[in-house]
Design a protein around this motif. Structure first.
Motif, PDB file in Angstrom:
ATOM      1  N   ILE A 239      -4.886   8.474  -9.740  1.00 45.64           N
ATOM      2  CA  ILE A 239      -4.598   7.167  -9.132  1.00 45.64           C
ATOM      3  C   ILE A 239      -3.231   6.680  -9.561  1.00 45.64           C
ATOM      4  CG2 ILE A 239      -5.708   5.999 -11.082  1.00 45.64           C
ATOM      5  CD1 ILE A 239      -6.505   3.781  -9.151  1.00 45.64           C
ATOM      6  N   ASN A 240      -2.505   6.096  -8.623  1.00 38.39           N
ATOM      7  CA  ASN A 240      -1.197   5.531  -8.940  1.00 38.39           C
ATOM      8  C   ASN A 240      -1.403   4.147  -9.537  1.00 38.39           C
ATOM      9  OD1 ASN A 240       1.363   4.530  -9.030  1.00 38.39           O
ATOM     10  ND2 ASN A 240       1.907   5.048  -6.933  1.00 38.39           N
ATOM     11  N   THR A 241      -1.320   4.059 -10.854  1.00 41.78           N
ATOM     12  CA  THR A 241      -1.665   2.811 -11.517  1.00 41.78           C
ATOM     13  C   THR A 241      -0.715   1.690 -11.170  1.00 41.78           C
ATOM     14  OG1 THR A 241      -0.397   3.526 -13.447  1.00 41.78           O
ATOM     15  CG2 THR A 241      -2.752   3.939 -13.467  1.00 41.78           C
ATOM     16  N   SER A 242       0.482   1.971 -10.700  1.00 43.88           N
ATOM     17  CA  SER A 242       1.400   0.899 -10.347  1.00 43.88           C
ATOM     18  C   SER A 242       0.883   0.076  -9.189  1.00 43.88           C
ATOM     19  CB  SER A 242       2.786   1.459  -9.988  1.00 43.88           C
ATOM     20  OG  SER A 242       2.697   2.255  -8.818  1.00 43.88           O
ATOM     21  N   ASN A 243      -0.030   0.640  -8.406  1.00 46.53           N
ATOM     22  CA  ASN A 243      -0.598  -0.115  -7.295  1.00 46.53           C
ATOM     23  C   ASN A 243      -1.491  -1.247  -7.765  1.00 46.53           C
ATOM     24  OD1 ASN A 243       0.583   1.546  -5.360  1.00 46.53           O
ATOM     25  ND2 ASN A 243      -1.114   2.985  -5.423  1.00 46.53           N
ATOM     26  N   PHE A 244      -1.927  -1.187  -9.013  1.00 44.94           N
ATOM     27  CA  PHE A 244      -2.821  -2.205  -9.528  1.00 44.94           C
ATOM     28  C   PHE A 244      -2.120  -3.049 -10.585  1.00 44.94           C
ATOM     29  CE2 PHE A 244      -5.659   0.871  -7.697  1.00 44.94           C
ATOM     30  CZ  PHE A 244      -6.567   0.075  -7.046  1.00 44.94           C
TER      31      PHE A 244
ATOM     32  N   ASP B  71     -10.882   6.280 -10.079  1.00 40.65           N
ATOM     33  CA  ASP B  71     -10.762   5.311  -8.985  1.00 40.65           C
ATOM     34  C   ASP B  71     -11.877   4.280  -9.050  1.00 40.65           C
ATOM     35  OD1 ASP B  71      -8.653   6.813  -8.221  1.00 40.65           O
ATOM     36  OD2 ASP B  71      -9.504   7.531  -6.329  1.00 40.65           O
ATOM     37  N   THR B  72     -13.056   4.725  -9.436  1.00 34.08           N
ATOM     38  CA  THR B  72     -14.194   3.806  -9.520  1.00 34.08           C
ATOM     39  C   THR B  72     -13.948   2.710 -10.544  1.00 34.08           C
ATOM     40  OG1 THR B  72     -15.729   5.576  -8.895  1.00 34.08           O
ATOM     41  CG2 THR B  72     -16.660   3.629  -9.980  1.00 34.08           C
ATOM     42  N   GLN B  73     -13.426   3.107 -11.709  1.00 35.82           N
ATOM     43  CA  GLN B  73     -13.125   2.113 -12.732  1.00 35.82           C
ATOM     44  C   GLN B  73     -12.079   1.117 -12.239  1.00 35.82           C
ATOM     45  OE1 GLN B  73     -10.546   3.050 -16.038  1.00 35.82           O
ATOM     46  NE2 GLN B  73     -12.006   2.171 -17.517  1.00 35.82           N
ATOM     47  N   ALA B  74     -11.059   1.619 -11.557  1.00 36.16           N
ATOM     48  CA  ALA B  74     -10.003   0.750 -11.039  1.00 36.16           C
ATOM     49  C   ALA B  74     -10.562  -0.255 -10.043  1.00 36.16           C
ATOM     50  CB  ALA B  74      -8.914   1.592 -10.381  1.00 36.16           C
TER      51      ALA B  74
ATOM     52  N   LEU C  46      -7.499   2.423  -1.152  1.00 35.04           N
ATOM     53  CA  LEU C  46      -8.006   3.440  -2.064  1.00 35.04           C
ATOM     54  C   LEU C  46      -9.366   3.958  -1.607  1.00 35.04           C
ATOM     55  CD1 LEU C  46      -7.348   4.904  -4.735  1.00 35.04           C
ATOM     56  CD2 LEU C  46      -8.609   3.104  -5.913  1.00 35.04           C
ATOM     57  N   LEU C  47     -10.169   3.079  -1.043  1.00 33.46           N
ATOM     58  CA  LEU C  47     -11.498   3.473  -0.572  1.00 33.46           C
ATOM     59  C   LEU C  47     -11.443   4.372   0.663  1.00 33.46           C
ATOM     60  CD1 LEU C  47     -13.456   0.124  -1.014  1.00 33.46           C
ATOM     61  CD2 LEU C  47     -13.804   2.233  -2.305  1.00 33.46           C
ATOM     62  N   ILE C  48     -10.458   4.136   1.523  1.00 31.67           N
ATOM     63  CA  ILE C  48     -10.406   4.881   2.782  1.00 31.67           C
ATOM     64  C   ILE C  48      -9.446   6.050   2.749  1.00 31.67           C
ATOM     65  CG2 ILE C  48     -11.022   2.814   4.083  1.00 31.67           C
ATOM     66  CD1 ILE C  48      -8.144   2.518   4.898  1.00 31.67           C
ATOM     67  N   SER C  49      -8.731   6.216   1.642  1.00 33.36           N
ATOM     68  CA  SER C  49      -7.743   7.294   1.559  1.00 33.36           C
ATOM     69  C   SER C  49      -7.937   8.063   0.260  1.00 33.36           C
ATOM     70  CB  SER C  49      -6.326   6.735   1.638  1.00 33.36           C
ATOM     71  OG  SER C  49      -5.380   7.769   1.453  1.00 33.36           O
ATOM     72  N   ASP C  50      -7.841   9.386   0.354  1.00 38.95           N
ATOM     73  CA  ASP C  50      -7.970  10.244  -0.828  1.00 38.95           C
ATOM     74  C   ASP C  50      -6.625  10.643  -1.409  1.00 38.95           C
ATOM     75  OD1 ASP C  50     -10.733  10.226  -0.627  1.00 38.95           O
ATOM     76  OD2 ASP C  50     -10.746  11.945   0.742  1.00 38.95           O
ATOM     77  N   THR C  51      -5.557  10.329  -0.723  1.00 39.16           N
ATOM     78  CA  THR C  51      -4.230  10.715  -1.188  1.00 39.16           C
ATOM     79  C   THR C  51      -3.632   9.631  -2.056  1.00 39.16           C
ATOM     80  OG1 THR C  51      -3.182   9.780   0.775  1.00 39.16           O
ATOM     81  CG2 THR C  51      -3.837  12.100   0.861  1.00 39.16           C
TER      82      THR C  51
END
Length: 338
Positions: A1-6, A177-180, A250-255
């Motif tokens: 996961i790209n943490t900068s998105n959060f 991703d789930t934790q995020a 994040l939910l609808i995309s795996d990339t």
């Protein structure tokens, strides 16, 4: 996961410098220069000039303390944006934790202002029974402890990130991703959605109740409370919208890719700090027409009016309930013991 998105409210820098960085620096600099002296003046005025402090004044005092703690850290973040983080990972986690805690507490105090007015006019006998100083102090302690617990994810996820030899304290590292998704959704719901729902319900109910009581007076303190709430919504809304967009993508995309441009994430995060600096400006604006030779005395008059108005609403509600008969009073008193 790209943490900068959060990036959260304190994650105020992207990986590269650009438009977002410049805008954020200006916002943070102005927030510090205006907010710190303003909040300190509010604290000084209340502690020095208001020996008998109502619930509303106590909430304003704690709100100013929380906002001050947030704002005094801004020079470190501005320096880090311009250079690099030089204070170690422990300091990074600690500062982010305290910022998160104080921002949560600020939201809780703003919400409680509306809840107190709601209780005063809807359950006046409960207010009379439980509206003492010791109860309020216990409730304030509870809100601070709740805020400290809500800030815990910052310690667990905040980390240093090094890019091109430059270290920054702006990333959150999630194990999955789930934790995020869980953490971001929890923070959005607890830090914005629920307070907004409570504020809306209380405001609407109080407005309808005032009309039934035929209380037509609307002092400046009422408009001030509404202005504080509106400022809270405007400052926080962009940040939480971006969080929701990130979660949905994040939910609808795996990339792994950037769902929202960095400069928007960066600017919306910095915008949140305005909520910690705008309240003293609102107090000064609404107090300017009060008589007084000093600004402090005008603020005291404003805060006293806020208290007086709430008490008048409570007294009118008590009078109305008393006219309805003893059974109504007993019902309200029994409610307060539950």
């Amino acid at each position: 996961i790209n943490t900068s998105n959060f990036s959260k409210t304190h994650n105020i820098a992207p990986e590269e410098y650009g438009t977002g960085t410049a805008v954020a620096c200006v916002i943070l600099g102005l927030s510090f220069l205006i907010g710190v002296p303003g909040n300190l003046f509010v604290i000084w005025t209340i502690l020095r000039s208001m020996k008998r402090r109502s619930h509303t004044v106590m909430l304003i005092l704690h709100l100013a303390v929380a906002d001050t703690v947030v704002l005094i850290t801004l020079p470190l973040w501005i320096y880090s944006m311009a250079h690099t983080w030089e204070f170690g990972e422990g300091t990074c986690k600690a500062l982010v934790y305290f910022i998160s805690t104080c921002m949560y507490s600020s939201i809780f105090f703003i919400t409680l202002m509306s809840v107190e007015r709601f209780v005063a006019i809807s359950h006046p006998f409960v207010m009379l029974r439980w509206g003492n100083k010791s109860f309020m102090n216990r409730f304030l302690l509870f809100l601070w402890l709740l805020a400290f617990s809500m800030g815990t994810p910052a310690i667990l996820t905040q980390s240093l990130n090094e890019t091109d030899g430059v270290t920054q304290c702006f990333f959150r590292e999630f194990s999955s991703d789930t934790q995020a998704i869980i953490i971001v959704c929890l923070e959005t719901v607890a830090g914005f959605v629920l307070p907004l729902i409570i504020l809306s319900i209380c405001s609407c109910h109080v407005s309808m109740k005032i009309k039934k009581l035929s209380f037509n007076s609307k002092p400046k303190s009422v408009v001030l409370v509404h202005a504080v709430v509106i400022a809270f919504i405007l400052c926080w809304l962009p940040h939480h919208i971006i969080n929701i967009i990130d979660v949905v993508c994040l939910l609808i995309s795996d990339t792994e890719h950037e769902y929202v441009p960095e400069y928007l994430v960066f600017s919306s995060g910095a915008l949140v700090f305005i909520s910690s600096s705008v309240n003293p400006m609102l107090y000064a604006f609404f107090a300017k027409n009060f008589r007084g030779s000093l600004e402090g005395s005008r603020l005291v008059r404003l805060f006293q009016e806020m208290t007086t108005y709430t008490n008048k609403l409570r007294d009118l509600a008590v009078q109305q309930q008393s006219e309805q008969g003893p059974s109504t009073q007993e019902e309200f008193i029994s409610d307060s013991t539950c």
